[in-house]
Design an enzyme around this catalytic site. Structure first.
Site, PDB file in Angstrom:
ATOM      1  CG  HIS B 159     165.890  42.494 105.808  1.00  0.00           C
ATOM      2  ND1 HIS B 159     166.080  42.411 104.448  1.00  0.00           N
ATOM      3  CD2 HIS B 159     165.268  43.683 106.025  1.00  0.00           C
ATOM      4  CE1 HIS B 159     165.603  43.514 103.865  1.00  0.00           C
ATOM      5  NE2 HIS B 159     165.101  44.293 104.799  1.00  0.00           N
ATOM      6  CG  ASP B 195     160.109  45.690 102.700  1.00  0.00           C
ATOM      7  OD1 ASP B 195     159.552  45.980 103.774  1.00  0.00           O
ATOM      8  OD2 ASP B 195     161.216  46.141 102.352  1.00  0.00           O
ATOM      9  CG  HIS B 197     164.769  47.603 101.990  1.00  0.00           C
ATOM     10  ND1 HIS B 197     163.824  48.300 102.718  1.00  0.00           N
ATOM     11  CD2 HIS B 197     165.721  48.504 101.649  1.00  0.00           C
ATOM     12  CE1 HIS B 197     164.209  49.567 102.830  1.00  0.00           C
ATOM     13  NE2 HIS B 197     165.354  49.718 102.187  1.00  0.00           N
TER      14      HIS B 197
END
Lengths: 344, 344
Positions: B159, B195, B197
């Site tokens: 992220h 993942d 996300h």
């Protein structure tokens, strides 16, 4: 001068505000209101008016419909999703990110905000509508001929933009008042924002419009909240080009330095040809304010009101910030007294 | 396969994560690492390598210099400003706001982040550098001829964008590994992000580049974190046009549906002509993950590894998410076992 207020502000009071990595009691607390009312009473300013019912369509004159729809149902959706704590946004659409409104409440919460110190509670919508109704009612009295009125708004409004909340603000009360002055006949209106923090929401709402002049005197955003708005170079765009003026001032600014910016702002409002004025009245410019850094003294606020009053414009005062709770009443009322002393 | 890991991850563990209006024990916790190590040992994957020293200049190959400078001194500046609690950002440069880097640490904290669930602590910089060193070391072994290596990174990285942190991530470990593969001779590298996300940070870093192909299979951002990145329409820009592929899938996605996206991503990676692969390995696609909504079972992860292994590319696995703490070890190691079973 008429004072418009309502007890409904008590419906909004989050459990915590993020500060130094913890949730602390919010600086923007109901006692602020109590101290202003006490000071108004002590000064004999007891011409109190209850707010009239607010037509919700009015919100759409200054806010995005999707944002208003979000605010209106946010708490219900939050509870339906199984949560019961305060709604603190956690994920934000920043640089280079997509600007789609998400479907789920968690995503929408971040999409419609810019700051995580401000929470939505079960009573936020009702309190915000009541606060907007207060601004609207004060404006109506001014449009009907009163020289000035004081809207004791809580929650405050000037950080609420076209489609975002933050900085304790949800509905932009000053923008509601400015729009109301236009709708009731004024051709050009000015908003003068003297809160310590830049009125980023009000600027955002009127940035492309020529019928509202926005001037703000505030802590330099390079050092102070809201950080990403309020620079000198921001002067409006499109039809609103030239109708935004920012006076960012350094931490430690004295009254003498501050009042020079005020005089300049008032000159520009005069040159613009405003027929009516909305003042976003924050008194967090006070020297002892716990989250600000200017050095105004209690007696200085009398001078502030006198200078604004001398402009001779029909004026709606909307309460914004001020977090030195004990002194917020006197400081606020001093502005109003100064205005009454000076207005023609 | 070689396993690169370090105890330095323990230096990073914030006191709280915002959830339902409260600060709760972070889902991204040190025990995650312990469970993966235990499962690796149980599976006999004990070819453990300590990370080599990381040249900080390498960070600038994938991150903005101002962001790296911020991360490096953030905690010191925070303490010098009188604060000692976790650094949780509160004010973000969202829609229509100015993108100036503020002068003060509070403003910079929000400027360089996109999410408020992630805090910087006194140990975050050191732990993040150690995590990046782990990815870099695993990559070096692969560039030197190993068919695969596992970087047990913590904090995770996918992220973290060019100039922002959030979603538990600070330095983008997968991007460090991909850049390293290029620097050590590969002409085209792919990052496959599995993942739950979306790997918004990795996408952000390589969005305009043609030498790294990025494919991500994840929860639809309309419903899932990070909400504002990971849409199908995001396919790269400029020189990177066509080198980003997103497979957003609906909540409740089964393994059968998920694996169809995996096969498609692997086909596209093959067509792209990748010479080496980085896998952002999150196992929060697991059915019992507390913050995700896919339905993969523990045994499915063996199949995931087999399919990736069959691609026959030199592969660096970088640990990302997975919050079903008891099962994270077995699920992660199943991917690695599957890979070893299948690789030519």
């Amino acid at each position: 001068m008429k004072v418009v207020r309502s007890d409904d502000h008590r419906l909004h009071f989050p459990h915590g505000e993020l500060s130094d990595g913890e949730l602390v009691r919010p600086y923007e607390c109901p006692e602020r209101w109590d101290h202003v009312v006490a000071a108004l009473n002590a000064a004999g300013m007891t011409d109190v008016v209850e707010p009239e019912h607010l037509e919700l369509d009015l919100l759409l004159r200054v806010h995005d419909p999707a944002y208003v729809a979000f605010l209106r149902t946010a708490w219900t959706e939050w509870e339906e999703s199984g949560r019961h704590g305060d709604m603190i946004p956690t994920c934000f659409p920043t640089r280079r990110m997509a600007q789609h409104e998400p479907l789920e409440i968690d995503g929408r919460l971040g999409y419609f905000s810019f700051a995580a110190e401000t929470a939505i509670t079960d009573g936020t919508w009702k309190a915000s509508i009541a606060s907007a109704a207060i601004a609207k009612t004060a404006q109506k009295h001014v449009s009907a001929g009163e020289s000035a009125a004081f809207a004791l708004c809580r929650p405050p409004g000037h950080h609420a933009g076209l489609d975002y909340f933050g900085g304790y603000c949800f509905i932009n009360n000053a923008a509601i008042a400015a729009q109301g002055l236009l709708d009731d006949g004024a051709k050009r209106v000015a908003v003068l924002d003297i809160d310590f923090h830049h009125g980023n929401g009000t600027q955002d709402i009127f940035y492309n419009r020529s019928d509202v002049f926005f001037a703000s005197i505030h802590g330099d955003p390079l050092s102070e909240f809201p950080y990403f708005s309020g620079f000198k170079e921001e002067t409006g765009a499109g039809a609103g080009d030239g109708a935004t003026r920012n006076y960012p001032l350094l931490p430690g600014t004295t009254f003498q330095e501050w009042v020079a910016a005020l005089d300049q702002a008032l000159r520009e409002i005069d040159e613009y040809g405003a027929e009516a004025l909305v003042v976003s009245l924050g008194v967090d410019t006070f020297a002892d304010d716990p989250i600000s850094s200017f050095r105004l003294a209690t007696e200085d606020f009398l001078m502030v009101g006198r200078r604004i009053g001398r402009a001779g414009l029909p004026t709606v005062y909307c309460m914004e910030g001020g977090y030195a709770v004990e002194e917020i009443g006197t400081n606020t009322v001093n502005v109003l007294i100064g205005h009454e002393d000076a207005s023609p």
